[in-house]
Design a protein around this motif. Structure first.
Motif, PDB file in Angstrom:
ATOM      1  N   LEU A  68     -38.886  38.955   3.272  1.00 35.81           N
ATOM      2  CA  LEU A  68     -38.171  39.847   2.354  1.00 35.81           C
ATOM      3  C   LEU A  68     -37.643  41.046   3.111  1.00 35.81           C
ATOM      4  N   GLU A  69     -36.660  41.694   2.495  1.00 32.34           N
ATOM      5  CA  GLU A  69     -36.158  42.989   2.952  1.00 32.34           C
ATOM      6  C   GLU A  69     -36.487  43.999   1.868  1.00 32.34           C
ATOM      7  N   SER A  70     -36.951  45.159   2.264  1.00 27.83           N
ATOM      8  CA  SER A  70     -37.191  46.244   1.334  1.00 27.83           C
ATOM      9  C   SER A  70     -36.032  47.219   1.471  1.00 27.83           C
ATOM     10  N   VAL A  71     -35.372  47.517   0.363  1.00 32.40           N
ATOM     11  CA  VAL A  71     -34.209  48.412   0.375  1.00 32.40           C
ATOM     12  C   VAL A  71     -34.604  49.695  -0.348  1.00 32.40           C
ATOM     13  N   PRO A  72     -34.553  50.848   0.333  1.00 31.33           N
ATOM     14  CA  PRO A  72     -34.929  52.107  -0.311  1.00 31.33           C
ATOM     15  C   PRO A  72     -33.806  52.647  -1.202  1.00 31.33           C
ATOM     16  N   GLY A  73     -34.147  53.640  -1.989  1.00 31.04           N
ATOM     17  CA  GLY A  73     -33.141  54.345  -2.777  1.00 31.04           C
ATOM     18  C   GLY A  73     -33.123  53.939  -4.231  1.00 31.04           C
ATOM     19  N   PRO A  74     -32.245  54.586  -5.005  1.00 25.62           N
ATOM     20  CA  PRO A  74     -32.200  54.349  -6.443  1.00 25.62           C
ATOM     21  C   PRO A  74     -31.826  52.918  -6.820  1.00 25.62           C
ATOM     22  N   ASN A  75     -31.061  52.253  -6.008  1.00 29.69           N
ATOM     23  CA  ASN A  75     -30.734  50.843  -6.246  1.00 29.69           C
ATOM     24  C   ASN A  75     -31.579  49.938  -5.371  1.00 29.69           C
ATOM     25  N   GLY A  76     -32.671  50.487  -4.878  1.00 25.81           N
ATOM     26  CA  GLY A  76     -33.524  49.744  -3.965  1.00 25.81           C
ATOM     27  C   GLY A  76     -34.394  48.726  -4.664  1.00 25.81           C
ATOM     28  N   GLY A  77     -35.125  48.040  -3.861  1.00 23.17           N
ATOM     29  CA  GLY A  77     -36.017  46.984  -4.329  1.00 23.17           C
ATOM     30  C   GLY A  77     -36.187  45.983  -3.212  1.00 23.17           C
ATOM     31  N   TYR A  78     -36.331  44.733  -3.592  1.00 28.16           N
ATOM     32  CA  TYR A  78     -36.549  43.666  -2.617  1.00 28.16           C
ATOM     33  C   TYR A  78     -35.493  42.588  -2.769  1.00 28.16           C
ATOM     34  N   ARG A  79     -35.223  41.922  -1.657  1.00 28.16           N
ATOM     35  CA  ARG A  79     -34.359  40.742  -1.641  1.00 28.16           C
ATOM     36  C   ARG A  79     -34.824  39.863  -0.483  1.00 28.16           C
ATOM     37  N   LEU A  80     -34.393  38.620  -0.507  1.00 33.93           N
ATOM     38  CA  LEU A  80     -34.741  37.716   0.595  1.00 33.93           C
ATOM     39  C   LEU A  80     -34.086  38.214   1.876  1.00 33.93           C
ATOM     40  N   ALA A  81     -34.810  38.141   2.972  1.00 30.79           N
ATOM     41  CA  ALA A  81     -34.269  38.551   4.270  1.00 30.79           C
ATOM     42  C   ALA A  81     -33.450  37.439   4.910  1.00 30.79           C
ATOM     43  N   ARG A  82     -33.661  36.228   4.457  1.00 29.96           N
ATOM     44  CA  ARG A  82     -32.870  35.080   4.917  1.00 29.96           C
ATOM     45  C   ARG A  82     -32.747  34.118   3.742  1.00 29.96           C
ATOM     46  N   SER A  83     -31.956  33.113   3.890  1.00 33.14           N
ATOM     47  CA  SER A  83     -31.696  32.209   2.771  1.00 33.14           C
ATOM     48  C   SER A  83     -32.967  31.446   2.373  1.00 33.14           C
ATOM     49  N   ALA A  84     -32.993  31.011   1.122  1.00 32.43           N
ATOM     50  CA  ALA A  84     -34.138  30.247   0.615  1.00 32.43           C
ATOM     51  C   ALA A  84     -34.312  28.934   1.377  1.00 32.43           C
ATOM     52  N   GLU A  85     -33.232  28.407   1.955  1.00 30.03           N
ATOM     53  CA  GLU A  85     -33.318  27.185   2.759  1.00 30.03           C
ATOM     54  C   GLU A  85     -34.064  27.424   4.069  1.00 30.03           C
ATOM     55  N   GLN A  86     -34.117  28.678   4.506  1.00 28.19           N
ATOM     56  CA  GLN A  86     -34.759  29.009   5.782  1.00 28.19           C
ATOM     57  C   GLN A  86     -36.193  29.517   5.620  1.00 28.19           C
ATOM     58  N   ILE A  87     -36.707  29.518   4.406  1.00 33.57           N
ATOM     59  CA  ILE A  87     -38.064  30.008   4.140  1.00 33.57           C
ATOM     60  C   ILE A  87     -38.910  28.831   3.654  1.00 33.57           C
ATOM     61  N   THR A  88     -40.029  28.607   4.313  1.00 32.53           N
ATOM     62  CA  THR A  88     -40.936  27.536   3.891  1.00 32.53           C
ATOM     63  C   THR A  88     -42.146  28.132   3.169  1.00 32.53           C
ATOM     64  N   LEU A  89     -42.841  27.267   2.453  1.00 36.29           N
ATOM     65  CA  LEU A  89     -44.077  27.727   1.822  1.00 36.29           C
ATOM     66  C   LEU A  89     -45.094  28.145   2.880  1.00 36.29           C
ATOM     67  N   LEU A  90     -45.069  27.496   4.037  1.00 36.16           N
ATOM     68  CA  LEU A  90     -45.975  27.899   5.111  1.00 36.16           C
ATOM     69  C   LEU A  90     -45.681  29.325   5.557  1.00 36.16           C
ATOM     70  N   ASP A  91     -44.403  29.686   5.651  1.00 40.29           N
ATOM     71  CA  ASP A  91     -44.053  31.067   6.020  1.00 40.29           C
ATOM     72  C   ASP A  91     -44.718  32.061   5.071  1.00 40.29           C
ATOM     73  N   ILE A  92     -44.651  31.763   3.782  1.00 40.14           N
ATOM     74  CA  ILE A  92     -45.194  32.675   2.774  1.00 40.14           C
ATOM     75  C   ILE A  92     -46.722  32.703   2.831  1.00 40.14           C
ATOM     76  N   VAL A  93     -47.346  31.536   2.929  1.00 42.26           N
ATOM     77  CA  VAL A  93     -48.809  31.475   2.997  1.00 42.26           C
ATOM     78  C   VAL A  93     -49.321  32.234   4.213  1.00 42.26           C
ATOM     79  N   LEU A  94     -48.705  32.038   5.362  1.00 37.23           N
ATOM     80  CA  LEU A  94     -49.156  32.727   6.572  1.00 37.23           C
ATOM     81  C   LEU A  94     -48.947  34.235   6.479  1.00 37.23           C
ATOM     82  N   ALA A  95     -47.872  34.657   5.823  1.00 35.86           N
ATOM     83  CA  ALA A  95     -47.615  36.089   5.649  1.00 35.86           C
ATOM     84  C   ALA A  95     -48.710  36.735   4.802  1.00 35.86           C
ATOM     85  N   VAL A  96     -49.152  36.035   3.773  1.00 36.26           N
ATOM     86  CA  VAL A  96     -50.136  36.603   2.847  1.00 36.26           C
ATOM     87  C   VAL A  96     -51.566  36.398   3.336  1.00 36.26           C
TER      88      VAL A  96
END
Length: 177
Positions: free
Chosen positions: A55-83
């Motif tokens: 994910l990317e964290s975007v600061p500011g009033p319109n901030g929040g989170y978005r994917l840092a790369r496409s959903a095709e480039q993210i695996t469930l293993l990436d997420i499990v290992l991150a957490v």
């Protein structure tokens, strides 16, 4: 094997963020509300996903989170290992070398058969997670879920999505080659 609850929350958040359009973001509090999670609990996991460049964290009033790369480039293993971290779920403590009938270390030259079997299972599990992309999860949800659930999820994202501010957009355009 039991994974922490944060894995489920992290995968759901990443899947929800796959529905964000363009450079928009979703606030962490909105995702916490969507999944009935404590904001502080969820933000800990969003921070881990940000640290892993999922994910990317975007600061500011319109901030929040978005994917840092496409959903095709993210695996469930990436997420499990991150957490959960990179350590295997099973950690052999070599208890066979301790206790009432423990022998000299020279008696234990072969690897522990239990450890070998558990690590083999871990490799198979990780391989399956590495083969499953976030985009697969989203596509399956869109195709198989009750249409009311899909519509409610899409409406939630649309209602809570924050557009990227023109100032941030200008800064990001300057960074591009």
């Amino acid at each position: 094997m039991k994974l922490g609850d944060g894995v489920e929350a992290a995968i759901h958040c990443a899947a929800m963020l796959a529905g964000v359009e363009g450079d928009g973001t979703l606030p962490g509090n909105a995702m916490a509300e969507a999944f009935g999670q404590s904001p502080s609990y969820l933000l800990k996991h969003l921070k881990a996903l940000t640290g892993a460049k999922i994910l990317e964290s975007v600061p500011g009033p319109n901030g929040g989170y978005r994917l840092a790369r496409s959903a095709e480039q993210i695996t469930l293993l990436d997420i499990v290992l991150a957490v959960e971290g990179r350590e295997p779920a099973f950690r052999c403590g070599e208890i066979r070398q301790k206790g009432a009938y423990a022998l000299d270390a020279s008696a234990y030259v072969k690897p522990c058969g239990i450890n070998v079997a558990m690590l083999k299972a871990e490799r198979a599990y990780r391989t399956a997670l590495a083969e499953t992309r976030l985009s697969d999860i989203v596509a399956d949800f869109t195709a198989d879920a009750d249409p009311r659930v899909v519509a409610a999820s899409c409406a939630f994202v649309a209602q809570n999505q924050r557009p990227q501010s023109s100032k941030t957009r200008t800064i990001n355009e300057r960074k591009m080659p």
